[in-house]
Design an enzyme around this catalytic site. Structure first.
Site, PDB file in Angstrom:
ATOM      1  N   HIS A  20       1.798   4.605  -2.853  1.00 41.33           N
ATOM      2  CA  HIS A  20       1.903   6.052  -2.630  1.00 41.33           C
ATOM      3  C   HIS A  20       3.296   6.563  -3.009  1.00 41.33           C
ATOM      4  CE1 HIS A  20      -1.994   6.329  -0.805  1.00 41.33           C
ATOM      5  NE2 HIS A  20      -1.677   5.616   0.261  1.00 41.33           N
ATOM      6  N   HIS A  69       0.839  -1.206   0.000  1.00 41.55           N
ATOM      7  CA  HIS A  69       0.000   0.000   0.000  1.00 41.55           C
ATOM      8  C   HIS A  69       0.873   1.256   0.000  1.00 41.55           C
ATOM      9  CE1 HIS A  69      -3.681   2.294   0.930  1.00 41.55           C
ATOM     10  NE2 HIS A  69      -2.860   3.073   1.630  1.00 41.55           N
ATOM     11  N   GLU A  70       1.853   1.294   0.904  1.00 41.07           N
ATOM     12  CA  GLU A  70       2.704   2.480   0.989  1.00 41.07           C
ATOM     13  C   GLU A  70       3.611   2.609  -0.238  1.00 41.07           C
ATOM     14  OE1 GLU A  70       2.129   4.684   3.136  1.00 41.07           O
ATOM     15  OE2 GLU A  70       0.741   3.459   4.308  1.00 41.07           O
TER      16      GLU A  70
END
Length: 707
Positions: free
Chosen positions: A24, A20-21
């Site tokens: 980003h 997920h990170e």
């Protein structure tokens, strides 16, 4: 091994968060935003020390692996306008707030997108390795449930719901939980005898679980997964891989039940009453040899204080018979079972029958009192009776007993006497005092016929009772002023403090210590509040009506584990590269639909929020899932990844979806949303999310440790 599974669970969650990170991070780099910090895990400062395993800097970014798992973050330069206001500087070109709404939207959406896309690869990999699913084989059916009334029995296997093939237990639960209220589901199933059948079932709301159910539980596999060291099972020679095919309790054998769950339930009930008594298991080893093994229990695990008594409901009145039972047509609602093979019984259950010396006969003679008070002897195969009782084919009424009646009261005027047992109202069998209102609503007229058992026999004619008197009777089932006798009849466990004091099964406990006993709750409260080893006076009335009292020394109840580890019935789905890829796409779609159904169900109150899981529950589930193999663990990681991706896109401030909502408003109005509005919305959302986190953690802990 348990520690290894916990490590697997932590690593699995860490991988999901990393992905997920990473989304980003890569999106920020793509649009030219400076990334100040990229951390997997949290690294708070405690007593001046940063809790991190290591950190290093490459270029403009510091990379960190924090010591606190289940999290991670990406720190972007100038994430919000507040950064500029705090520093009293103009936004810099490499700040996030300097980028167009479209570029910022890409950064915020990338984390969720990476989770959903990566889930596809996880699903495909999992199916290529092999995924274990709980099957739709039924292990137990709750009495009075929609499934029970539809005729489902342990050993049946559900194959389709409303025409959609169903092979996984979770699919079954989801279909039931999210069905429209009051909607009938057409269910196809294969019976334990191999017949293909179709029936309709209407799910009902389960207050305890906070979800719609039909009352079925998945079945256990009788194959032994592991044997506890130094347990009774190990000493008896039971080994991992052995198949449990039967049990012998006293004078009866449980070898014909279609579900091992039913047999295991009978074993538990027998062990509670016959503490420390040996149990015989029939075991088929891996080489095909079958033999009886005797389990001697010498190791005991202490639990809570007990006298060694259990509540009984002895009227032996049949409330209902499952239509698919071999006893259907031989026994019916309102029948009262008096004797088995000539022996009078207080309760018609596995434990009682196991204690009858004559229970070993091939055919049993059951003496039944029909509703018209006529007695009839019916002969039934022993296997059919044991099977029916083991799987819960018979639902017995637990009718209320009238307590002391004041002279001149409405109850006295209606003909009631102390000790009367109300078993029928109108044409309805009254399974409990709580159902009098239901029976009354279905019965017309101002005078209602009430069936009574008095002094052990049914009255020849029912009482004719005014409707208003019955309303008052039904309105006060508990509490002060209750007309009901709640002093409990008890079953006494062997070798227990109660047995040593002289109590026998069928006694009615009237006082413990200084406390009068008016309900089974009173028994639990007074015993649990008394210290282990304390002497306490118990008063009771014997089955013959004599009053007795004696001193009992409380000890801790002995819970004696079998020492056998079993698992639910499972089916392994494994596919080649191409097929697993197709399954991966399909599963992303299915899980996404289930997430939206869950959100919809929460809004429509089809599912209560207490069914949600937080970090504690997820780690526990992943820990348990790990035991079923790496493929199943990867599958569950994919499932969590889809959930995380979709939930992060919800339009809630703090979440990525909240940022996207603000960007959409900015795009429409041509200027950013006022920073004060953003701060206020974020603060409210923060406290709501913290509250939700505490709520789900509380329920996770309740499920785990049962407080």
């Amino acid at each position: 091994m348990s520690v290894i599974y916990v490590i697997y669970a932590i690593l699995g969650i860490s991988v999901i968060i990393f992905i997920h990170e990473l989304g980003h991070f890569l999106a920020a780099k793509k649009v030219g935003v400076r990334v100040e910090r990229f951390s997997v895990g949290f690294d708070p400062t405690v007593f001046g020390v940063r809790l991190r395993f290591f950190a290093f800097r490459r270029g403009e970014t510091e990379y960190i692996v924090g010591m606190i798992p289940f999290g991670g973050y990406v720190k972007l330069a100038g994430e919000t306008q507040l950064d500029a206001e705090t520093g009293k500087t103009e936004p810099q070109p490499d700040w996030l707030v300097s980028k167009s709404p479209g570029a910022r939207a890409l950064v915020f959406a990338a984390g969720a997108a990476f989770n959903i896309v990566s889930a596809f690869f996880f699903f495909a990999l999992a199916f290529n390795i092999g995924v274990s699913f709980f099957t739709t084989d039924i292990g137990w059916v709750e009495q009075d449930s929609p499934a029970w009334e539809a005729g489902f029995r342990p050993g049946d296997r559900i194959t389709a719901i409303d025409g959609e093939p169903t092979s996984e237990y979770m699919e079954l639960m989801m279909a039931v939980a999210f069905a429209d209220r009051g909607k009938q589901l057409e269910i196809e199933y294969e019976s334990g005898t191999g017949e293909n059948r179709t029936t309709v079932v209407t799910p009902e709301w389960n207050e305890v679980r906070g979800i719609q159910t039909i009352g079925v539980q998945h079945g256990l596999d009788p194959k032994v997964v592991a044997v506890t060291r130094k347990s009774a099972a190990e000493k008896a020679g039971v080994q991992s891989g052995d198949l449990l095919t039967g049990a012998r309790l006293g004078a009866i054998e449980l070898t014909s039940t279609p579900s091992f769950d039913a047999m295991l339930q009978a074993l538990r009930e027998y062990k509670v009453v016959h503490q420390g008594a040996p149990i015989e298991l029939r075991v088929k080893s891996a080489d095909g040899n079958e033999a009886w093994r005797t389990l001697e229990f010498d190791a005991r695990e202490e639990t809570e204080n007990k006298l060694g008594i259990a509540a009984m409901h002895p009227a032996c009145i049949v409330e209902a018979v499952r239509g698919s039972s071999p006893l259907a047509g031989r026994l019916g609602a309102g029948d009262r079972i008096l004797r088995v093979n000539g022996d009078a019984i207080l309760s018609f259950d596995i434990v009682t029958l196991a204690d009858l010396a004559s229970a070993g006969r091939a055919d049993w003679t059951i003496t039944v009192e029909r509703q018209n008070r006529s007695e009839e002897e019916i002969t039934l195969p022993r296997a059919d009776v044991i099977n029916a009782l083991a799987v819960g084919d018979l639902d017995f009424a637990r009718p209320g007993e009238i307590g002391p009646i004041e002279a001149g009261s409405a109850l006295a005027a209606a003909g009631f006497r102390e000790g009367d047992i109300v078993w029928r109202v109108g044409d309805r069998i009254v399974g409990s005092v709580d159902r009098i209102s239901d029976a009354l609503a279905a019965t017309p007229g101002e005078m209602v016929a009430v069936g009574i058992i008095r002094d052990g026999a049914r009255l020849e004619k029912p009482l004719e009772v005014p409707r208003q008197t019955l309303r008052e009777l039904a309105a006060k089932p508990d509490g002060d002023g209750s007309p009901w006798q709640r002093t409990p009849l008890v079953r006494v466990a062997t070798a227990s403090p109660a047995a040593r004091a002289g109590l026998v099964t069928g006694s009615r406990v009237t006082r413990i210590g200084e406390r009068p006993i008016a309900s089974w709750t009173d028994v639990l409260e007074v015993v649990s509040s008394t210290k282990k080893g304390s002497e306490i006076t118990v008063a009771w009335v014997t089955p013959e009506g004599s009053e007795r009292a004696a001193t009992a020394t409380l000890e801790k109840e002995t819970y004696i584990p079998l020492g056998l580890e079993l698992q639910p019935r499972q089916a392994i789905v494994q596919a080649g590269l191409l097929e697993s890829t197709v399954l991966g796409v399909q599963r992303v779609k299915i899980i996404s639909q289930q997430v939206f159904l869950t959100l919809k169900g929460l809004l429509k109150r089809q599912v209560e929020a207490k069914n949600l899981s937080g970090p504690v529950g997820i780690v526990h589930i992943m820990h348990r899932i790990s035991e079923y193999g790496i493929g199943t663990l990867i599958y569950f990681m994919a499932l969590i990844s889809v959930n995380l991706g979709i939930l992060n896109l919800l339009p809630i401030p703090i979440l990525d979806g909240g940022h996207l909502l603000f960007l959409l408003i900015e795009k429409i109005k041509g200027s950013p949303v006022d920073i004060r509005i953003q701060e206020a919305a974020t603060a409210v959302a923060f406290f709501l999310i913290i509250g939700l986190a505490l709520f789900v953690t509380y329920h996770d802990l309740r499920r785990l440790i049962g407080f």
